[in-house]
Design an enzyme around this catalytic site. Structure first.
Site, short mmCIF file in Angstrom:
data_model
loop_
_atom_site.label_atom_id
_atom_site.label_comp_id
_atom_site.label_asym_id
_atom_site.label_seq_id
_atom_site.Cartn_x
_atom_site.Cartn_y
_atom_site.Cartn_z
N ASN A 195 -17.70 2.80 14.81
CA ASN A 195 -18.04 3.95 13.96
C ASN A 195 -17.65 3.60 12.54
OD1 ASN A 195 -18.42 6.50 12.76
ND2 ASN A 195 -16.38 7.18 13.38
N GLY A 196 -18.60 3.66 11.61
CA GLY A 196 -18.24 3.43 10.22
C GLY A 196 -19.19 2.50 9.51
N GLU A 197 -18.73 2.01 8.36
CA GLU A 197 -19.50 1.08 7.56
C GLU A 197 -18.57 0.00 7.03
OE1 GLU A 197 -22.60 1.53 7.65
OE2 GLU A 197 -22.76 3.65 8.17
N SER A 230 -18.17 11.16 -2.43
CA SER A 230 -17.35 12.28 -2.88
C SER A 230 -16.19 11.76 -3.73
CB SER A 230 -16.81 13.07 -1.69
OG SER A 230 -15.68 12.42 -1.12
N CYS A 273 -20.91 7.22 13.13
CA CYS A 273 -21.35 7.36 14.51
C CYS A 273 -20.25 8.04 15.32
CB CYS A 273 -21.66 5.99 15.11
SG CYS A 273 -22.87 5.03 14.16
N ILE A 301 -27.57 3.82 9.59
CA ILE A 301 -27.43 3.71 8.14
C ILE A 301 -27.80 2.30 7.67
CG2 ILE A 301 -25.83 3.90 6.18
CD1 ILE A 301 -26.36 6.57 7.55
N ARG A 327 -25.33 7.00 17.76
CA ARG A 327 -25.56 6.31 16.49
C ARG A 327 -26.23 7.17 15.42
NH1 ARG A 327 -29.46 1.15 14.95
NH2 ARG A 327 -28.32 0.58 13.05
N LEU A 328 -25.64 7.13 14.22
CA LEU A 328 -26.29 7.60 13.00
C LEU A 328 -26.68 6.33 12.24
CD1 LEU A 328 -27.01 10.09 11.20
CD2 LEU A 328 -24.84 9.70 10.03
#
Length: 613
Positions: free
Chosen positions: A74-76, A359, A2, A52, A49-50
């Protein structure tokens, strides 16, 4: 991922909701799914917000159960479910954001030590009057701030700070840093007064305007190195990486993976395929239409081995010209690597199919994957060699001896820290001083001085704290977020990083083989021809492009009378670089790229600032 932003005023004046919304709008690409603001007198947060995890809930900024704490995140947090089970808290959502608030309520600022994942978040505590900022251990996600006597502001990207800056100005002291690193090391940035929270740090802002920054995590010390056999070391990495990949798949949306055909990404994909039982894995790779650097055939082979649904894209010189300026705006700095454009195009491709990609980033810097690591001891001992003859020899190297040229430039530097830095530096210390008319006004050599242990360990320590954090991870974040795609690097789970620095150097570079331990693990999942092939990396054929499609662009921009580079650097030296490369006698593309990238960014910055007037 985010976008977050916020303002803390010290004069008691209320924070404008309109200002917060404007800051949040600058981060819309990071979070196109939803947006929100919160303010309470002199404090306010913005969030883009993205979605997830907990797609229908977890709106931000979010308030704690007692309305005394507020968060922008922001993050997970990949272990949020386990943490949630351990906490006695009146949860109203099913996501990881509220777990952060609960952790803070239970453990205070030390709650950050219990987290696994990638994160940058701010918590305001009305009870103490303090605002806390946290950045993840390895620096996967960004966090910037700006402070004056009147206010403190923070954001995920520097552009979101522009609404609070009177007149953003380039920090000319950072030019030396850029010519040495292709990026600006923390805590500095390209903008005067704008700083970045270093990896693994916690920043506290008091109501009185005081600012305190502390490290909450460090890599293991030399005293913590394990006495372990090579075979046992491989088993330990197998266990740690499997756990990291398992955690990295936590999401309520589709997750895919980048697959270059190299060992790192291929190994990650193989482990993902095992976790999923071979079902539903989308993989993505990019090529450049140049046989010297094209790895798409290897990527196809790896995709066949892991059984993925594979997708490809080809990047051309025209793509570079069309994307360069706008991606410089996304990066908030010059593009550090030619591959930045390719990474964006790859993210664009992936976003058509998934919302999260894994990745192989970080493996080289943790386990010794670059060719330079074979020469770590030589780099340390090179003080015994006379530098003047080395510089003369380097000056006579033809274009086809680029690797030897890099080595000679590095080991001819005057000090051990500069020699370590020199392997990735576009310009030597002498060249930087000449281009800018004098030595740097400050030193950013601490990571090259602070490492302890053998020569390889010191080099890896420096690269984790500079090259990885300030270059590769910034690139990965900005280029993926430009496509509204979340990027997760399983090698950079802090448990894997800690293991890497507890392992002896002889399982990283062994009998001349780089990244030995990773390759040995990869042999369990991948064919030998893929594991043992020479490292290519995500290379762009700029040497040819700067003599062809991009020749006129480079010459015109760098020699134009209005050029920022031409007015700031030694014009004669710049012209010499262009002429030497065009003649074919020298491969000057790393230095031309660095200067041209700076010029493209500065022109885009001027255009960006004019739009806001």
């Amino acid at each position: 991922m985010c976008g977050i932003a916020g303002v803390r005023r010290f004069d008691g004046a209320p924070v404008s909701g309109e200002l917060l919304a404007k800051m949040g709008e600058c981060l819309r690409h990071r979070g196109p799914d939803a947006s929100g603001v919160w303010s309470d007198g002199p404090v306010g947060f913005a969030h883009s917000r993205l979605a997830i995890i907990d797609l229908a809930g977890s709106e931000q900024p979010m308030a704690g159960a007692g309305q005394q704490t507020h968060i922008a995140f922001n993050g997970e947090i990949l272990n949020y479910r386990r943490l949630r089970d351990e906490l006695d808290y009146p949860f109203t959502t099913h996501g990881d954001t509220e777990v952060l608030l609960a952790e803070y309520e239970r453990h205070g600022v030390d709650g950050v030590r219990r987290l696994r994942g990638q994160f940058a978040y701010a918590i305001h505590d009305a009870r103490t009057g303090e605002t806390h900022l946290f950045r993840d251990r390895l620096g996967i996600l960004p966090l910037y701030y700006y402070r004056t006597d009147e206010f403190f502001a923070f954001a995920s990207e520097i552009k979101a700070l522009f609404p609070v800056l009177d007149s953003p100005r380039v920090d000319t002291a950072s030019l030396h840093d850029f010519l040495a690193h292709r990026s600006v090391p923390a805590p500095y940035t390209f903008f005067e007064g704008v700083r970045k929270v270093p990896q693994g740090h916690h920043l506290t802002v008091g109501a009185d305007g005081s600012l305190r920054i502390e490290k909450y995590w460090r890599l293991p010390t030399e005293a913590e190195i394990m006495d372990v056999s090579p075979a046992a070391a491989v088993e330990l990495l197998d266990e740690a990486l499997r756990a990291s990949v398992r955690d990295a798949l936590v999401a309520d949306v589709p997750v895919g993976a980048y697959l270059s055909g190299g060992v790192d990404s291929s190994l990650i994909c193989a482990l993902v395929a095992q976790q999923r039982g071979g079902e539903g894995l989308h993989t993505f790779s990019a090529g450049f239409g140049d046989d010297r650097v094209d790895e798409t055939e290897w990527a196809r082979l790896a995709a066949k081995v892991v059984g993925s649904d594979h997708h490809e894209t080809i990047i051309t010189a025209d793509d570079f010209q069309s994307d360069w300026a706008r991606l410089s705006r996304h990066r908030d700095s010059p593009l550090s690597e030619p591959a930045d454009v390719a990474v964006f195009r790859l993210a664009e491709l992936a976003r058509k199919h998934v919302k999260v990609v894994l990745s192989g980033e970080g493996s080289d810097e943790l386990f010794g994957g670059y060719p330079k690591y074979r020469y770590a001891r030589t780099t340390r001992a090179a003080a015994l060699l006379p530098s003047a003859p080395l510089r003369m020899l380097e000056g006579r190297m033809p274009a086809d001896r680029a690797r030897l040229t890099v080595a000679l430039r590095a080991i001819s530097e005057p000090s051990y820290p500069e020699r370590m830095r020199g392997w990735f530096a576009p310009f030597t210390s002498r060249e930087r001083d000449g281009l800018l008319g004098g030595p740097p006004r400050r030193s950013v050599l601490a990571p090259y001085l602070d490492g302890r242990g053998d020569a390889l360990r010191r080099m890896l320590y420096a690269d984790v704290h500079t090259w990885l954090a300030d270059n590769l991870l910034e690139r990965g974040d900005r280029m993926s977020m430009a496509a509204s795609l979340e990027l997760r690097p399983p090698f950079l789970d802090h448990r894997v990083a800690e293991l890497a620095f507890r392992l002896p150097s002889n399982v990283k570079v062994r009998n001349g083989a780089t990244k030995w331990i990773v390759k040995e693990l990869a042999r369990r999942h991948l064919p030998a021809e893929l594991v043992d092939r020479p490292k290519v990396g995500f290379k762009v054929p700029l040497d040819a492009w700067f003599r062809g499609h991009l020749h006129d662009m480079a010459h015109d921009l760098l020699t134009d009378p209005s050029s920022f580079v031409g007015s700031t650097f030694d014009r004669t030296a710049v012209r010499r670089l262009l002429a030497a490369h065009a003649s074919g006698g020298r491969d000057e593309q790393p230095r031309i790229w660095t200067l041209l990238s700076l010029e493209v960014w500065h022109r885009e910055l001027r255009r960006q600032l004019l739009e806001t007037v």
